[in-house]
Design an enzyme around this catalytic site. Structure first.
Site, mmCIF file in Angstrom:
data_model
loop_
_atom_site.group_PDB
_atom_site.id
_atom_site.type_symbol
_atom_site.label_atom_id
_atom_site.label_comp_id
_atom_site.label_asym_id
_atom_site.label_seq_id
_atom_site.Cartn_x
_atom_site.Cartn_y
_atom_site.Cartn_z
ATOM 1 N N LYS A 120 -53.572 40.424 75.471
ATOM 2 C CA LYS A 120 -53.929 39.470 76.525
ATOM 3 C C LYS A 120 -53.316 38.088 76.294
ATOM 4 O O LYS A 120 -53.449 37.201 77.135
ATOM 5 C CB LYS A 120 -55.456 39.381 76.651
ATOM 6 C CG LYS A 120 -56.050 40.669 77.241
ATOM 7 C CD LYS A 120 -57.563 40.685 77.206
ATOM 8 C CE LYS A 120 -58.131 42.079 77.299
ATOM 9 N NZ LYS A 120 -58.023 42.717 78.592
ATOM 10 N N LYS A 202 -52.375 52.029 75.210
ATOM 11 C CA LYS A 202 -53.202 52.959 75.996
ATOM 12 C C LYS A 202 -53.139 52.566 77.470
ATOM 13 O O LYS A 202 -52.891 51.404 77.801
ATOM 14 C CB LYS A 202 -54.642 52.965 75.491
ATOM 15 C CG LYS A 202 -55.500 51.828 76.028
ATOM 16 C CD LYS A 202 -56.972 52.073 75.769
ATOM 17 C CE LYS A 202 -57.826 50.981 76.412
ATOM 18 N NZ LYS A 202 -58.003 51.097 77.850
ATOM 19 N N LYS A 205 -56.236 49.068 82.747
ATOM 20 C CA LYS A 205 -56.167 48.378 84.038
ATOM 21 C C LYS A 205 -55.458 47.037 83.887
ATOM 22 O O LYS A 205 -54.646 46.659 84.718
ATOM 23 C CB LYS A 205 -57.584 48.125 84.562
ATOM 24 C CG LYS A 205 -58.324 49.375 84.942
ATOM 25 C CD LYS A 205 -59.691 48.988 85.499
ATOM 26 C CE LYS A 205 -60.830 49.637 84.767
ATOM 27 N NZ LYS A 205 -61.615 48.754 83.910
#
Ligand code: ATP
Ligand code: MG
Length: 363
Positions: A120, A202, A205
């Site tokens: 992030k 992985k 979203k």
């Protein structure tokens, strides 16, 4: 009484194939299993805000998308209790007390949070406290429902471990109040952490490397055709690699022998197909077409069900409203038990407290 199940998803976007094989399929099995008396599924909108504070509308708007995904894949509102996290104040209260049972050093060691912080790109200055501590609020979620079983993907193992540590610590200080939960993971390691179509991390979203459960046929085809295979498999007759080849990773998860008689008659099973790919002579496009057919068959029935639910938004509202009312009752009961065990239930029994205060003055 049967076991209690609690699980949740962050409404940061529509649900994807990782959710399907990582958690939803296990939940569907549990709803048919008589050993489980109560299944709660929560939309973790509060947790989703911990890394989306600047665009809260995304979280709000995706609540209905995730609810429709749940119903489309066959989670049954007559069996499952659906609820919305932000409407359950008891969870924040539990979190308030649990924050004191975990050290910052322990939080720092959580490998999933570490990876997510990197992905992030918060940087040193930008990491929100809420995000850093979300494993603790997740422990509040799980224990508030007295969950015995939490069906989740592999990335959630450290959260289950953290919850178990909090339960152990709380119970050793205040008495046996909280229920010790177990994670329930898919048997197949590749399903437990389904890789994204980019072959990197992985499927997630937030990363945007997803095939959605609601994907239409055209975009599904486009995504499958764009998948990474083996970069050295340039000509059809070149020998090909199976390891880290995303198309074969997905085939490992989704392909069954019966798919060959339906979509790829040249082979009887996946081993035969892999052998041919490895020695050369099997092209990537043929492999991708096969995978497309398998995935399209799998999700086409959900598309039909989705259409049906899209015309019943009022009913969905009632389903989640009624579920949330049940969840409020359940979680309020737990916070009362917790406060009573902690001896901070000041205003439930005047006689008990007055007696206790009199004793305090007499020593
Ligand atoms: P976000 O990027 O917002 O974190 P996500 O795609 O990781 O979203 P979550 O809502 O965080 O989805 O995860 C919900 C549940 O789905 C968890 O139990 C998680 O383990 C499982 N899950 C998510 N992604 C995968 C995946 N790629 N493979 C297997 N399980 C997954
Ligand atoms: Mg996640």
């Amino acid at each position: 009484m049967g076991k209690i199940v609690l699980t949740a998803d962050r409404p940061t976007g529509k649900l994807h194939l990782g959710h399907l094989v990582g958690s939803l399929e296990n939940r569907i099995k549990l709803q048919e299993d008589k050993n489980y008396s109560k299944i709660f599924i929560m939309l973790a909108d509060g947790q989703a805000l911990t890394d989306n504070s600047k665009n809260p509308e995304i979280i709000r708007d995706n609540i209905i998308q995730v609810l429709i995904d749940y119903l489309s894949v066959g989670l049954d509102p007559d069996i499952v209790t659906f609820c919305i996290q932000s409407q359950l104040p008891a969870l924040s209260e539990l979190n308030f007390y649990y924050l004191n049972l975990v050290t910052t050093a322990r939080l720092e060691r959580n490998p999933t949070v570490k990876t997510e912080i990197e992905i992030k790109k918060f940087g040193k200055e930008g990491l929100p406290v809420g995000f850093y501590t979300y494993p603790i609020s997740q422990a509040a979620d799980i224990t508030a429902f007295h969950a015995d079983v939490v069906p989740v993907g592999d990335d959630q193992r450290p959260m289950i471990e953290q919850t178990r540590e909090i339960v152990q610590k709380f119970n050793s200080i205040y008495g046996e109040v909280l229920t010790m939960p177990d994670g329930l993971y898919p048997k197949n390691a590749k399903s437990s952490r389904l890789v994204g179509i980019d072959g990197g991390t992985k499927m997630s979203k937030t990363v945007g490397n997803c095939i959605y459960i609601s994907e239409d046929e055209k975009s599904l085809k486009k995504k499958v055709m764009s998948m990474y295979t083996d970069k050295d498999h340039i000509n059809i007759n070149d020998p090909g690699k199976i390891e880290n080849n995303v198309v074969f990773t997905y085939l490992d998860v989704f392909c069954e022998d019966r798919h060959f008689s339906e979509y790829f008659k040249d082979y009887k099973n996946l081993d035969e197909m892999k052998e041919h790919y490895k020695r050369g002579g099997l092209g990537d496009v043929a492999c991708k077409n096969f995978l497309f057919n398998i995935l399209n068959e799998k999700i086409s029935k959900y598309r039909v069900s989705r259409k049906k639910w899209e015309s019943k938004i009022g009913d969905i509202y009632d389903i989640v409203l009624n579920g949330t009312k049940v969840a409020i009752e359940t979680t309020e009961r737990t916070i009362s038990e917790v406060k009573s065990a902690m001896n901070i239930d000041f205003f439930t029994d005047k006689t008990k407290i007055v007696k206790n205060w009199e004793q305090c003055l007499s020593v």
